[in-house]
Write an enzyme that holds these catalytic residues in place. Sequence first.
Site, mmCIF file in Angstrom:
data_model
loop_
_atom_site.group_PDB
_atom_site.id
_atom_site.type_symbol
_atom_site.label_atom_id
_atom_site.label_comp_id
_atom_site.label_asym_id
_atom_site.label_seq_id
_atom_site.Cartn_x
_atom_site.Cartn_y
_atom_site.Cartn_z
ATOM 1 C CD GLU A 1 63.008 33.899 27.391
ATOM 2 O OE1 GLU A 1 63.579 33.690 26.309
ATOM 3 O OE2 GLU A 1 61.924 33.385 27.702
ATOM 4 C CB CYS B 1 56.005 37.029 28.487
ATOM 5 S SG CYS B 1 56.694 35.980 29.781
ATOM 6 C CE LYS C 1 54.313 39.130 33.611
ATOM 7 N NZ LYS C 1 55.194 38.042 33.746
HETATM 8 C C1 UDX Z 1 57.491 31.133 33.032
HETATM 9 C C2 UDX Z 1 56.212 31.349 33.817
HETATM 10 O O1 UDX Z 1 55.984 30.373 34.679
HETATM 11 C C3 UDX Z 1 55.127 31.740 32.911
HETATM 12 O O2 UDX Z 1 53.927 31.869 33.573
HETATM 13 C C4 UDX Z 1 55.588 33.059 32.433
HETATM 14 O O3 UDX Z 1 54.607 33.764 31.816
HETATM 15 C C5 UDX Z 1 56.750 32.812 31.511
HETATM 16 O O4 UDX Z 1 57.745 32.248 32.223
HETATM 17 P P1 UDX Z 1 58.982 29.520 31.815
HETATM 18 O O5 UDX Z 1 59.943 29.555 32.954
HETATM 19 O O6 UDX Z 1 59.328 30.250 30.587
HETATM 20 O O7 UDX Z 1 57.554 30.007 32.345
HETATM 21 O O8 UDX Z 1 58.528 28.055 31.481
HETATM 22 P P2 UDX Z 1 59.396 26.815 31.056
HETATM 23 O O9 UDX Z 1 60.743 27.243 30.623
HETATM 24 O O10 UDX Z 1 58.506 26.025 30.175
HETATM 25 O O11 UDX Z 1 59.592 26.051 32.430
HETATM 26 C C6 UDX Z 1 58.620 25.436 33.186
HETATM 27 C C7 UDX Z 1 59.269 24.276 33.943
HETATM 28 O O12 UDX Z 1 58.329 23.737 34.851
HETATM 29 C C8 UDX Z 1 59.731 23.129 33.054
HETATM 30 O O13 UDX Z 1 61.076 22.831 33.340
HETATM 31 C C9 UDX Z 1 58.813 21.977 33.420
HETATM 32 O O14 UDX Z 1 59.444 20.709 33.340
HETATM 33 C C10 UDX Z 1 58.467 22.323 34.855
HETATM 34 N N1 UDX Z 1 57.225 21.716 35.352
HETATM 35 C C11 UDX Z 1 56.105 21.752 34.613
HETATM 36 C C12 UDX Z 1 57.214 21.106 36.591
HETATM 37 O O15 UDX Z 1 58.230 21.027 37.265
HETATM 38 N N2 UDX Z 1 56.039 20.592 37.071
HETATM 39 C C13 UDX Z 1 54.904 20.587 36.347
HETATM 40 O O16 UDX Z 1 53.881 20.092 36.796
HETATM 41 C C14 UDX Z 1 54.939 21.190 35.060
HETATM 42 C C1 UDX Z 2 58.975 40.095 28.818
HETATM 43 C C2 UDX Z 2 58.854 41.223 29.851
HETATM 44 O O1 UDX Z 2 59.611 42.353 29.399
HETATM 45 C C3 UDX Z 2 59.334 40.767 31.215
HETATM 46 O O2 UDX Z 2 59.097 41.797 32.177
HETATM 47 C C4 UDX Z 2 58.631 39.476 31.652
HETATM 48 O O3 UDX Z 2 57.283 39.709 32.011
HETATM 49 C C5 UDX Z 2 58.718 38.427 30.563
HETATM 50 O O4 UDX Z 2 58.267 38.958 29.293
HETATM 51 P P1 UDX Z 2 60.867 38.975 27.320
HETATM 52 O O5 UDX Z 2 59.729 38.366 26.567
HETATM 53 O O6 UDX Z 2 61.971 38.101 27.789
HETATM 54 O O7 UDX Z 2 60.345 39.772 28.616
HETATM 55 O O8 UDX Z 2 61.550 40.066 26.392
HETATM 56 P P2 UDX Z 2 61.336 41.613 26.073
HETATM 57 O O9 UDX Z 2 62.668 42.254 26.161
HETATM 58 O O10 UDX Z 2 60.251 42.200 26.837
HETATM 59 O O11 UDX Z 2 60.958 41.564 24.508
HETATM 60 C C6 UDX Z 2 59.782 40.926 24.044
HETATM 61 C C7 UDX Z 2 59.656 41.064 22.554
HETATM 62 O O12 UDX Z 2 59.403 42.401 22.195
HETATM 63 C C8 UDX Z 2 60.879 40.629 21.746
HETATM 64 O O13 UDX Z 2 60.467 39.888 20.629
HETATM 65 C C9 UDX Z 2 61.491 41.950 21.319
HETATM 66 O O14 UDX Z 2 62.215 41.843 20.112
HETATM 67 C C10 UDX Z 2 60.269 42.809 21.142
HETATM 68 N N1 UDX Z 2 60.549 44.247 21.299
HETATM 69 C C11 UDX Z 2 60.964 44.733 22.505
HETATM 70 C C12 UDX Z 2 60.373 45.111 20.217
HETATM 71 O O15 UDX Z 2 59.991 44.680 19.111
HETATM 72 N N2 UDX Z 2 60.620 46.438 20.391
HETATM 73 C C13 UDX Z 2 61.028 46.964 21.576
HETATM 74 O O16 UDX Z 2 61.224 48.181 21.653
HETATM 75 C C14 UDX Z 2 61.206 46.091 22.667
#
Ligand code: UDX
Ligand code: UDX
Length: 440
Positions: free
Chosen positions: A156, A261, A205
């Site tokens: 993100e 995640c 993953k």
């Molecule tokens: C994603 C991945 O799918 C998850 O597995 C990963 O580990 C993190 O990122 P994310 O995009 O963060 O999830 O989820 P979210 O922002 O909650 O969005 C999911 C969307 O799916 C929502 O907009 C929800 O309304 C939609 N949804 C959910 C559908 O369209 N159909 C459904 O049946 C359930």
């Molecule tokens: C993560 C994965 O990096 C990405 O590949 C995908 O699988 C979704 O999940 P995200 O959760 O968006 O991405 O952020 P990321 O930049 O990975 O940071 C995750 C958390 O770790 C944050 O809270 C960040 O502050 C923390 N972090 C990251 C640390 O504390 N130290 C670091 O050196 C790096």
Amino acid sequence: MKKICVVGTGYVGLITAACFADLGNRVIGLDINEKKIEGLKNGVMPIYEPGLKELVDRNMNAGRLSFTTSYTEALKDSQFVFIAVGTPSGVDGEADLRYVAAAARSVAQNMQGELIIINKSTVPVGTGDWVAGIVAEHQAEAIPFSVVSCPEFLREGAAIGDFMNPHRVILGSLDEEAADKVAQLHLPLRAPIVVTDLRTAEMIKYASNAFLATKISFINEIANICEDLGADVTEVAAGMGYDQRIGAQFLQAGIGYGGSCFPKDVKALAHMAEEKGRHPQLLHSVMEINDDRREMAVQRVKDMLEKESLEGITVGLLGLTFKPNTDDMRESPAVNIAQGLQAAGATVRAYDPIAMEEAAQMLPNVKMLPTPYQMAEGCDVLMVNTAWNEFRQLDLRQIRDTMKQPLLFDGRNIYDPEKMAALGFKYRGVGRGYNGRIEK
Ligand code: UDX
Ligand code: UDX
């Protein structure tokens, strides 16, 4: 030009849809949330992600990107459907697959021609086969389809860049023709493409995220030891990072990882291992160290004040999201920290550049202030939770002058201890001793 449907327009689905459209495909994003889709049709982004609105606008105007709540419409001529719905943690730490199941059922009931179904959501090993079973079971008549796993690696705040310049693309399927077609979609990205079986792709993953979380917990453990021995963890990490076998990334010590995640993926991987009778010790340590960071943060505030009770103390939080450049509050350490400070008696106030509205719902007794300067006024202690860039440029002299006491706990090590001391702050970072000096 390929025709693609993306189910779920959350953080992952919306980026995936917009980026594939930008690569010249015709993409339709589907979500069951009508409000979200209505907003998207009118150019309103449901999330904050740098560059996303421009990307969506550009591709909608070019007629390559559209949105719907109707599976019939979305699947009318789609050749590919990406499933990118959420997979939150269930009660025991296992991934909750109810949304994936619902999406698979709806796809099965509404598909009108041959289809490649691609799992983007992070799902337990074996889910691809399970999805194939659901689709086969719910089709009105048998239409050929394949299931391919293509896990997301989007951070993100940097998600568009991560999509367009991936380190690698992982594809899991034993159907070579389907894997090849999905590989074609990714060819413009010019990244290495690893083709393997479904379960191995799903495991890649989990193993990747668990490894990154392990790096973070490792450096946080080193930070604790640095504090005891009077060394600076930021320099330690920099020195280690030059070794390419180690790598410099994900070695920033702080208040721990959060987000949608890492917490759920490490938990889910441990759960999968336990279901098979294993005791995944390393994963448990990673989680335990990460949980301890939140308690450490509350304790540090107490230590700085030399008080166990925080009655009558006002603590100001700089940043609430789990990382900068996102409005996502899921599993943000700031939430537990704010609650821990309140439980010890403190009055907590906060400022975040983007997420205050969302955070206010989770932290009803935390007062949100419109600027960091107003927020800092009258505080006994300030604490940095999120490394937002704007915090690096604050007029800290002004802030110090309006605080009740000049105490600053930098939970993300964004400031220079020497400079902070020169400004008259009693400053503490994370793991930042120097040549034997231990900051208590
Ligand atoms: C994603 C991945 O799918 C998850 O597995 C990963 O580990 C993190 O990122 P994310 O995009 O963060 O999830 O989820 P979210 O922002 O909650 O969005 C999911 C969307 O799916 C929502 O907009 C929800 O309304 C939609 N949804 C959910 C559908 O369209 N159909 C459904 O049946 C359930
Ligand atoms: C993560 C994965 O990096 C990405 O590949 C995908 O699988 C979704 O999940 P995200 O959760 O968006 O991405 O952020 P990321 O930049 O990975 O940071 C995750 C958390 O770790 C944050 O809270 C960040 O502050 C923390 N972090 C990251 C640390 O504390 N130290 C670091 O050196 C790096």
